[in-house]
Design a protein around this motif. Structure first.
Motif, mmCIF file in Angstrom:
data_model
loop_
_atom_site.group_PDB
_atom_site.id
_atom_site.type_symbol
_atom_site.label_atom_id
_atom_site.label_comp_id
_atom_site.label_asym_id
_atom_site.label_seq_id
_atom_site.Cartn_x
_atom_site.Cartn_y
_atom_site.Cartn_z
ATOM 1 N N ALA A 246 -6.892 0.164 -5.985
ATOM 2 C CA ALA A 246 -7.803 -0.011 -5.120
ATOM 3 C C ALA A 246 -6.991 -0.637 -3.200
ATOM 4 C CB ALA A 246 -8.909 0.098 -5.004
ATOM 5 N N SER A 247 -7.578 -0.646 -2.621
ATOM 6 C CA SER A 247 -7.300 -0.665 -1.512
ATOM 7 C C SER A 247 -7.975 -1.129 -0.336
ATOM 8 C CB SER A 247 -6.061 -1.164 -0.853
ATOM 9 O OG SER A 247 -5.524 0.615 -0.427
ATOM 10 N N LEU A 248 -8.686 -1.635 0.865
ATOM 11 C CA LEU A 248 -9.464 -1.433 1.387
ATOM 12 C C LEU A 248 -8.484 -2.314 2.701
ATOM 13 C CD1 LEU A 248 -12.930 -2.247 0.454
ATOM 14 C CD2 LEU A 248 -12.075 0.214 1.568
ATOM 15 N N PRO A 249 -8.677 -2.602 4.126
ATOM 16 C CA PRO A 249 -8.057 -2.873 4.929
ATOM 17 C C PRO A 249 -9.143 -3.757 4.801
ATOM 18 C CG PRO A 249 -9.057 -1.592 6.204
ATOM 19 C CD PRO A 249 -9.719 -0.978 5.228
ATOM 20 N N GLY A 250 -7.062 -5.293 4.804
ATOM 21 C CA GLY A 250 -6.975 -6.680 4.993
ATOM 22 C C GLY A 250 -7.218 -7.512 3.293
ATOM 23 N N ALA A 251 -7.138 -5.766 2.066
ATOM 24 C CA ALA A 251 -7.223 -5.713 0.695
ATOM 25 C C ALA A 251 -6.982 -5.493 -0.200
ATOM 26 C CB ALA A 251 -8.874 -6.385 0.441
#
Length: 233
Positions: free
Chosen positions: A79-84
Protein backbone atom coordinates in the motif's frame (compact mmCIF):
# COMPACT_ATOMS: atom_id res chain seq x y z
CA UNK A 1 -0.50 1.36 19.39
CA UNK A 2 -4.14 1.17 20.38
CA UNK A 3 -6.27 -1.95 20.21
CA UNK A 4 -3.75 -4.69 20.16
CA UNK A 5 -3.70 -6.06 16.65
CA UNK A 6 -4.95 -2.81 15.08
CA UNK A 7 -1.40 -1.57 14.90
CA UNK A 8 -0.97 -0.53 11.29
CA UNK A 9 -2.12 -1.02 7.80
CA UNK A 10 -0.60 -4.44 7.36
CA UNK A 11 2.11 -3.23 4.95
CA UNK A 12 2.85 -0.26 7.27
CA UNK A 13 3.40 -2.10 10.55
CA UNK A 14 5.40 0.08 12.91
CA UNK A 15 4.56 3.50 11.45
CA UNK A 16 4.09 6.05 14.25
CA UNK A 17 0.63 6.84 15.63
CA UNK A 18 0.54 10.22 13.90
CA UNK A 19 -0.73 8.30 10.88
CA UNK A 20 -3.70 6.45 12.45
CA UNK A 21 -5.29 5.83 9.04
CA UNK A 22 -2.65 3.15 8.58
CA UNK A 23 -3.39 1.43 11.87
CA UNK A 24 -6.91 0.45 10.92
CA UNK A 25 -5.86 -2.24 8.44
CA UNK A 26 -3.63 -4.32 10.67
CA UNK A 27 -6.27 -7.02 11.15
CA UNK A 28 -6.19 -8.04 7.50
CA UNK A 29 -3.45 -10.55 8.03
CA UNK A 30 -2.87 -10.72 11.72
CA UNK A 31 -4.90 -13.74 12.69
CA UNK A 32 -3.82 -17.30 13.39
CA UNK A 33 -4.73 -20.29 15.48
CA UNK A 34 -3.47 -23.85 15.70
CA UNK A 35 -3.44 -24.26 11.94
CA UNK A 36 -6.55 -26.12 10.77
CA UNK A 37 -6.80 -29.02 8.40
CA UNK A 38 -8.06 -27.80 5.04
CA UNK A 39 -11.50 -29.39 4.87
CA UNK A 40 -12.72 -26.19 3.20
CA UNK A 41 -11.64 -25.24 -0.37
CA UNK A 42 -7.86 -25.14 -0.62
CA UNK A 43 -6.04 -21.89 -1.51
CA UNK A 44 -6.26 -20.57 -5.06
CA UNK A 45 -4.05 -17.92 -6.60
CA UNK A 46 -5.51 -14.43 -7.01
CA UNK A 47 -4.60 -10.77 -7.33
CA UNK A 48 -6.86 -8.21 -5.66
CA UNK A 49 -7.18 -4.54 -4.87
CA UNK A 50 -9.01 -3.11 -1.84
CA UNK A 51 -10.18 0.42 -1.08
CA UNK A 52 -9.84 1.56 2.53
CA UNK A 53 -11.89 4.41 3.99
CA UNK A 54 -11.13 5.85 7.44
CA UNK A 55 -13.14 8.74 8.86
CA UNK A 56 -11.11 11.94 8.86
CA UNK A 57 -8.17 10.53 6.88
CA UNK A 58 -7.24 10.06 3.20
CA UNK A 59 -8.50 6.92 1.51
CA UNK A 60 -5.95 4.28 0.56
CA UNK A 61 -5.74 1.41 -1.93
CA UNK A 62 -4.19 -1.89 -0.88
CA UNK A 63 -2.94 -4.59 -3.23
CA UNK A 64 -3.15 -8.25 -2.17
CA UNK A 65 -1.71 -11.20 -4.06
CA UNK A 66 -1.70 -14.93 -3.31
CA UNK A 67 0.64 -16.91 -5.56
CA UNK A 68 1.99 -20.46 -5.82
CA UNK A 69 5.49 -21.49 -6.88
CA UNK A 70 7.58 -24.63 -6.43
CA UNK A 71 5.32 -26.10 -3.76
CA UNK A 72 5.13 -22.91 -1.70
CA UNK A 73 2.39 -20.32 -1.34
CA UNK A 74 3.04 -16.64 -0.80
CA UNK A 75 0.58 -14.02 0.43
CA UNK A 76 1.69 -10.42 0.01
CA UNK A 77 0.18 -6.98 0.54
CA UNK A 78 1.38 -3.50 -0.37
CA UNK A 79 0.00 0.00 0.00
CA UNK A 80 1.04 3.61 -0.35
CA UNK A 81 0.03 7.09 0.73
CA UNK A 82 1.72 10.43 0.05
CA UNK A 83 5.10 10.23 1.77
CA UNK A 84 4.65 6.61 2.89
CA UNK A 85 4.78 3.14 1.37
CA UNK A 86 4.88 -0.35 2.78
CA UNK A 87 4.70 -4.05 2.07
CA UNK A 88 4.33 -7.35 3.89
CA UNK A 89 4.53 -10.97 2.77
CA UNK A 90 4.40 -14.43 4.26
CA UNK A 91 5.39 -17.75 2.70
CA UNK A 92 3.79 -21.05 3.70
CA UNK A 93 3.28 -24.59 2.48
CA UNK A 94 0.58 -27.22 2.85
CA UNK A 95 1.76 -30.32 4.75
CA UNK A 96 -0.82 -33.07 5.26
CA UNK A 97 -3.51 -30.49 4.48
CA UNK A 98 -2.20 -28.07 7.11
CA UNK A 99 -0.77 -24.60 6.63
CA UNK A 100 2.81 -24.19 7.91
CA UNK A 101 4.53 -20.80 7.89
CA UNK A 102 8.05 -20.67 6.43
CA UNK A 103 9.09 -17.03 6.31
CA UNK A 104 7.72 -13.54 6.89
CA UNK A 105 9.04 -10.12 5.92
CA UNK A 106 7.73 -6.56 6.12
CA UNK A 107 9.03 -3.07 5.57
CA UNK A 108 7.97 0.52 5.19
CA UNK A 109 9.22 3.94 4.24
CA UNK A 110 7.86 7.07 5.94
CA UNK A 111 9.21 10.50 5.01
CA UNK A 112 12.59 8.95 4.24
CA UNK A 113 12.69 6.73 7.35
CA UNK A 114 12.87 3.03 6.49
CA UNK A 115 12.40 -0.06 8.63
CA UNK A 116 12.35 -3.78 7.90
CA UNK A 117 11.28 -6.89 9.82
CA UNK A 118 11.79 -10.60 9.21
CA UNK A 119 10.81 -13.90 10.86
CA UNK A 120 12.23 -17.28 9.82
CA UNK A 121 10.85 -20.79 10.13
CA UNK A 122 12.22 -21.25 13.66
CA UNK A 123 10.42 -18.09 14.80
CA UNK A 124 7.21 -19.30 13.17
CA UNK A 125 7.28 -22.95 14.26
CA UNK A 126 5.09 -22.39 17.36
CA UNK A 127 2.88 -19.60 15.92
CA UNK A 128 2.60 -18.53 12.28
CA UNK A 129 2.85 -15.05 10.80
CA UNK A 130 -0.13 -12.85 9.94
CA UNK A 131 -0.12 -13.34 6.17
CA UNK A 132 -0.16 -17.13 6.36
CA UNK A 133 -2.68 -16.87 9.19
CA UNK A 134 -5.10 -14.87 7.06
CA UNK A 135 -5.52 -17.90 4.83
CA UNK A 136 -5.80 -20.23 7.84
CA UNK A 137 -8.52 -18.11 9.45
CA UNK A 138 -10.49 -17.99 6.21
CA UNK A 139 -10.30 -21.78 5.88
CA UNK A 140 -11.46 -22.19 9.47
CA UNK A 141 -14.36 -19.77 9.00
CA UNK A 142 -15.49 -21.41 5.75
CA UNK A 143 -15.46 -24.84 7.38
CA UNK A 144 -17.07 -23.89 10.73
CA UNK A 145 -20.78 -23.71 11.48
CA UNK A 146 -22.36 -20.31 12.27
CA UNK A 147 -21.82 -19.11 15.84
CA UNK A 148 -18.61 -21.13 16.13
CA UNK A 149 -16.13 -19.36 18.40
CA UNK A 150 -12.43 -19.63 19.09
CA UNK A 151 -9.26 -17.80 20.08
CA UNK A 152 -6.55 -16.91 17.57
CA UNK A 153 -2.83 -16.79 18.37
CA UNK A 154 -0.24 -15.34 16.00
CA UNK A 155 3.14 -13.60 15.69
CA UNK A 156 3.21 -9.87 15.03
CA UNK A 157 5.88 -8.26 12.84
CA UNK A 158 8.39 -8.33 15.72
CA UNK A 159 7.70 -11.98 16.58
CA UNK A 160 5.59 -11.23 19.66
CA UNK A 161 2.57 -13.38 20.46
CA UNK A 162 -0.83 -11.72 20.06
CA UNK A 163 -4.31 -13.09 20.73
CA UNK A 164 -7.79 -12.34 19.46
CA UNK A 165 -11.23 -13.95 19.87
CA UNK A 166 -13.39 -14.75 16.85
CA UNK A 167 -16.97 -15.78 16.09
CA UNK A 168 -18.32 -17.08 12.77
CA UNK A 169 -21.53 -15.15 12.05
CA UNK A 170 -22.78 -16.98 8.95
CA UNK A 171 -22.92 -16.62 5.17
CA UNK A 172 -24.55 -14.19 2.77
CA UNK A 173 -24.33 -13.05 -0.86
CA UNK A 174 -22.67 -9.67 -1.39
CA UNK A 175 -22.49 -7.37 -4.43
CA UNK A 176 -19.25 -5.39 -4.81
CA UNK A 177 -17.51 -3.35 -7.52
CA UNK A 178 -15.51 -6.52 -8.28
CA UNK A 179 -18.66 -8.67 -8.73
CA UNK A 180 -21.05 -10.83 -6.74
CA UNK A 181 -19.71 -13.29 -4.16
CA UNK A 182 -20.72 -15.67 -1.40
CA UNK A 183 -19.19 -14.40 1.84
CA UNK A 184 -18.61 -15.92 5.25
CA UNK A 185 -18.67 -13.25 7.98
CA UNK A 186 -16.41 -13.34 11.03
CA UNK A 187 -16.42 -11.03 14.05
CA UNK A 188 -13.18 -10.45 16.00
CA UNK A 189 -12.72 -8.87 19.43
CA UNK A 190 -9.57 -8.43 21.47
CA UNK A 191 -9.89 -10.01 24.95
CA UNK A 192 -11.10 -7.47 27.54
CA UNK A 193 -11.75 -4.82 24.87
CA UNK A 194 -15.26 -5.58 23.66
CA UNK A 195 -15.92 -1.90 22.86
CA UNK A 196 -13.86 -2.46 19.69
CA UNK A 197 -14.79 -4.97 17.05
CA UNK A 198 -13.72 -5.97 13.56
CA UNK A 199 -16.00 -7.72 11.08
CA UNK A 200 -14.39 -9.52 8.13
CA UNK A 201 -16.08 -10.94 5.03
CA UNK A 202 -14.12 -13.77 3.39
CA UNK A 203 -14.80 -15.17 -0.07
CA UNK A 204 -15.99 -18.77 0.27
CA UNK A 205 -14.31 -19.86 -2.97
CA UNK A 206 -10.90 -18.22 -2.45
CA UNK A 207 -9.59 -18.70 1.12
CA UNK A 208 -7.65 -15.62 2.15
CA UNK A 209 -9.45 -13.23 -0.20
CA UNK A 210 -11.21 -10.46 1.71
CA UNK A 211 -14.46 -9.12 0.35
CA UNK A 212 -14.84 -6.45 3.02
CA UNK A 213 -13.93 -5.27 6.48
CA UNK A 214 -15.59 -2.93 8.98
CA UNK A 215 -14.04 -1.65 12.20
CA UNK A 216 -16.28 -0.45 15.06
CA UNK A 217 -15.36 1.43 18.21
CA UNK A 218 -17.86 2.54 20.87
CA UNK A 219 -20.69 1.37 18.63
CA UNK A 220 -19.64 3.51 15.66
CA UNK A 221 -18.08 2.35 12.42
CA UNK A 222 -14.65 3.99 12.11
CA UNK A 223 -13.31 2.40 8.91
CA UNK A 224 -14.35 0.24 6.00
CA UNK A 225 -12.49 -1.89 3.45
CA UNK A 226 -14.01 -3.00 0.11
CA UNK A 227 -12.77 -5.33 -2.62
CA UNK A 228 -12.72 -3.31 -5.87
CA UNK A 229 -10.75 -5.51 -8.30
CA UNK A 230 -10.07 -9.24 -8.59
CA UNK A 231 -8.23 -11.36 -11.13
CA UNK A 232 -7.56 -15.10 -11.05
CA UNK A 233 -5.35 -17.27 -13.29
Amino acid sequence: MAYGALKAVTPFEGIPMRIPVLRRFGWLALMTLAMPALAAPQPQAFSARYHLEVAGWPDADIRHRLSHDAGHWQSEMSASLPGASGHEWGRFRLDDDRIRSLHYAAGYSLLGIRRAYSLDSSDLAPLPDRQSALVALAVRAIDDAPRETGRLRYRDHRGREERIDFRVLGREDVSLPAGRFEAVRVSLVEPDKDDRRLVLDFDVQHPGLLLGMEYYRDGRRRSRLTLTELSTP
